[in-house]
Design a protein around this motif. Structure first.
Motif, PDB file in Angstrom:
ATOM      1  N   ASP A 286      -4.058   6.683   1.014  1.00 27.07           N
ATOM      2  CA  ASP A 286      -4.848   5.465   1.201  1.00 27.07           C
ATOM      3  C   ASP A 286      -6.247   5.781   1.727  1.00 27.07           C
ATOM      4  O   ASP A 286      -7.236   5.164   1.309  1.00 27.07           O
ATOM      5  CB  ASP A 286      -4.138   4.519   2.169  1.00 27.07           C
ATOM      6  CG  ASP A 286      -2.951   3.816   1.528  1.00 27.07           C
ATOM      7  OD1 ASP A 286      -2.856   3.808   0.287  1.00 27.07           O
ATOM      8  OD2 ASP A 286      -2.101   3.273   2.278  1.00 27.07           O
TER       9      ASP A 286
ATOM     10  N   SER B 160      -6.749   4.999  -6.598  1.00 20.27           N
ATOM     11  CA  SER B 160      -5.335   5.151  -6.259  1.00 20.27           C
ATOM     12  C   SER B 160      -4.784   6.470  -6.784  1.00 20.27           C
ATOM     13  O   SER B 160      -4.029   7.158  -6.097  1.00 20.27           O
ATOM     14  CB  SER B 160      -4.542   3.976  -6.844  1.00 20.27           C
ATOM     15  OG  SER B 160      -3.169   4.124  -6.601  1.00 20.27           O
TER      16      SER B 160
ATOM     17  N   THR C  58       0.845  -1.192   0.000  1.00 23.45           N
ATOM     18  CA  THR C  58       0.000   0.000   0.000  1.00 23.45           C
ATOM     19  C   THR C  58       0.885   1.247   0.000  1.00 23.45           C
ATOM     20  O   THR C  58       2.098   1.171   0.220  1.00 23.45           O
ATOM     21  CB  THR C  58      -0.893   0.038   1.251  1.00 23.45           C
ATOM     22  OG1 THR C  58      -0.055   0.186   2.415  1.00 23.45           O
ATOM     23  CG2 THR C  58      -1.716  -1.226   1.379  1.00 23.45           C
TER      24      THR C  58
ATOM     25  N   LEU D 196      -9.169  -0.729  -0.501  1.00 27.86           N
ATOM     26  CA  LEU D 196      -7.824  -0.965  -1.023  1.00 27.86           C
ATOM     27  C   LEU D 196      -7.380  -2.400  -0.757  1.00 27.86           C
ATOM     28  O   LEU D 196      -6.711  -3.020  -1.585  1.00 27.86           O
ATOM     29  CB  LEU D 196      -6.829   0.007  -0.378  1.00 27.86           C
ATOM     30  CG  LEU D 196      -6.786   1.421  -0.948  1.00 27.86           C
ATOM     31  CD1 LEU D 196      -5.828   2.280  -0.133  1.00 27.86           C
ATOM     32  CD2 LEU D 196      -6.340   1.409  -2.417  1.00 27.86           C
TER      33      LEU D 196
END
Length: 453
Positions: free
Chosen positions: A382, A417, A55, A396
């Motif tokens: 995120d 993203s 991530t 995610l």
């Protein structure tokens, strides 16, 4: 005959002008390698993210606290050692250490082993700037110091540029692991060259005995301009390191560029325009200082006030040429603070405390800037991405569970993203206004705090 011997009275510098030029060039090369090895991970992080399925928060941890914690903590004891021992020996050993550990990054077989190699890089790099800055203070006279420090600071944009262009080219042609190996190993030869060709200069004749750390820290507590400049530099570094960790990723995600295309733009912005701004600010500060003694403090504030809106507009733009133009103009001024920050730290303290003052400065700047900037920007990215995915019933984690290739191919995951990273960067640049206010606060007390003698 040295220039110092030819002009008795005020300190004119140690050694000939030609030799001082070589010393400064060698230190710039060292600092350039410092930033090549430091920044490279952010250039190749998209293929790293794909291979280890990471991530943005994990990428931020890789680029931020993993490096910053020991780098920050070890800076002060190494600086205290540099106040008493041979600074060039310390510097050479540290160059060899961080270069070898950079090469080992290319041999990592997991996220954890890459983290450990990055910690090794940070240990070596902790011994770069405090001794180097102290040596500059003993080679150059006070009225040339801001220029000399700004030239040394060119290692930041030049190293970032070489990491971007060289790392991007090698990663695209060979792979991200080879980028670490090819760019890390030459530092071992550099360590030997520096040790053999750069002399340890005598300490300032007026320096006397080295104050204890407690004495030096106590003296710094009475210098508000130091703390304002340090905090201003920390906030600026929070923005710079945080955004810089994801600049290549931004161009790849938002403008659909390859790693080489993105790194060429990143290298041009940081390397060329950042170098001009870094050198010009120090040169200008030395010249304005004769008429405006506090220019070294208000020039960074001016740079931030110009850079913040230009950066925000650049990252908001969907046009690549317009974005690059705006970011180029912004980069010219956002690096005004680098040389000024170091010159203030050296100028307000006893000569025997320069390395320690710089180490304390770096402790503050890197703990806040490097330690927090990348993971915070990554976490914001995120969080925004998850908010974008929520209406589609996705997260995610769900995108990552499908695998990096599948997530990239899913337009909902890819869009989230991209949007998350774009807005995390834009939010981050608001910090430049805080940094500007802090440098203006330093401007008010700088002349009172300046060390004379």
């Amino acid at each position: 005959m040295s220039d110092a011997a030819a002009a008795p009275g005020a300190f004119q510098g140690y050694g000939t002008k030609a030799y001082r030029a070589w010393v400064l060039f060698a230190l710039v090369v060292v600092y350039t390698f410092n930033f090549i090895d430091r920044v490279l991970v952010s250039i190749v992080q998209e293929p790293i993210r794909a291979e280890f399925n990471l991530t943005d928060t994990q990428l931020g941890l890789l680029g931020g606290p993993t490096f910053a914690i020991l780098y920050t903590l070890l800076g002060i004891p190494i600086a205290r050692l540099a106040e008493r021992k041979n600074r060039m020996t310390i510097l050479s050993v540290c160059v060899a250490l961080w270069s070898g550990m950079t090469a080992l990054c290319g041999m990592a077989n997991s996220y954890v082993t890459l983290l450990l190699a990055r910690i090794g890089v940070s240990i070596g790099e902790a011994g770069c700037t405090p001794p180097a800055q102290s040596v500059i203070g003993d080679y150059f006279p006070e009225d040339k110091r801001a220029t000399a420090v700004s030239i040394y600071s060119l290692g930041v944009p030049l190293g970032s540029m070489l990491a971007a262009i060289g790392g991007g080219f090698i990663a695209e042609a060979m792979g991200w692991r080879e980028a670490f190996l090819v760019l890390g190993l030459p530092g071992l030869a550099l360590a030997i060259l520096v040790k053999l060709t750069v002399k340890e200069p005598p300490r300032s004749a007026a320096a006397g005995e080295t104050p204890s750390f407690a004495q030096g820290f106590s003296a710094l507590l009475k210098k508000p301009s130091f703390w304002c400049a340090a905090l201003g530099g920390a906030v600026a570094s929070f923005v710079g390191y945080g955004v810089g960790q994801f600049t290549n990723s931004f161009f790849m995600r938002s403008h659909e560029l390859s790693i080489l295309q993105a790194s060429q733009i990143t290298g041009l912005l940081i390397g060329f325009f950042g170098a001009i701004g870094t050198f010009f600010s120090g040169w200008l500060a030395d010249r304005l200082g004769k008429r405006f003694p506090n220019a070294i403090a208000w020039l960074p504030a001016l740079g931030f006030f110009i850079a913040a809106p230009l950066n925000i507009a650049g990252y908001m733009s969907t046009s690549l040429p317009l974005a690059v133009g705006l970011l180029a103009a912004a980069t010219l001024t956002q690096y005004f603070y680098l040389g000024a920050m170091y010159a203030i730290a050296q100028g307000v303290v006893h000569p025997r405390m320069r390395a320690t003052a710089v180490a304390i400065l770096l402790f503050i700047v890197n703990l806040i800037g490097y330690g927090a900037g990348p993971p915070v920007i990554g976490a914001i990215s995120d969080a925004i991405a998850n908010s974008q995915l929520a209406p589609a019933g996705l997260t995610l984690d769900a995108c990552r569970a499908a695998g990096a290739a599948a997530a990239a191919a899913n337009p909902v995951c890819a869009s989230a993203s991209e949007v998350g990273l774009r807005w995390a960067i834009i939010i981050g640049f608001s910090g430049f206004f805080v940094a500007a206010a802090l440098f203006l606060a330093a401007w008010r007390t700088l002349q009172r705090d300046w060390h004379r003698g």
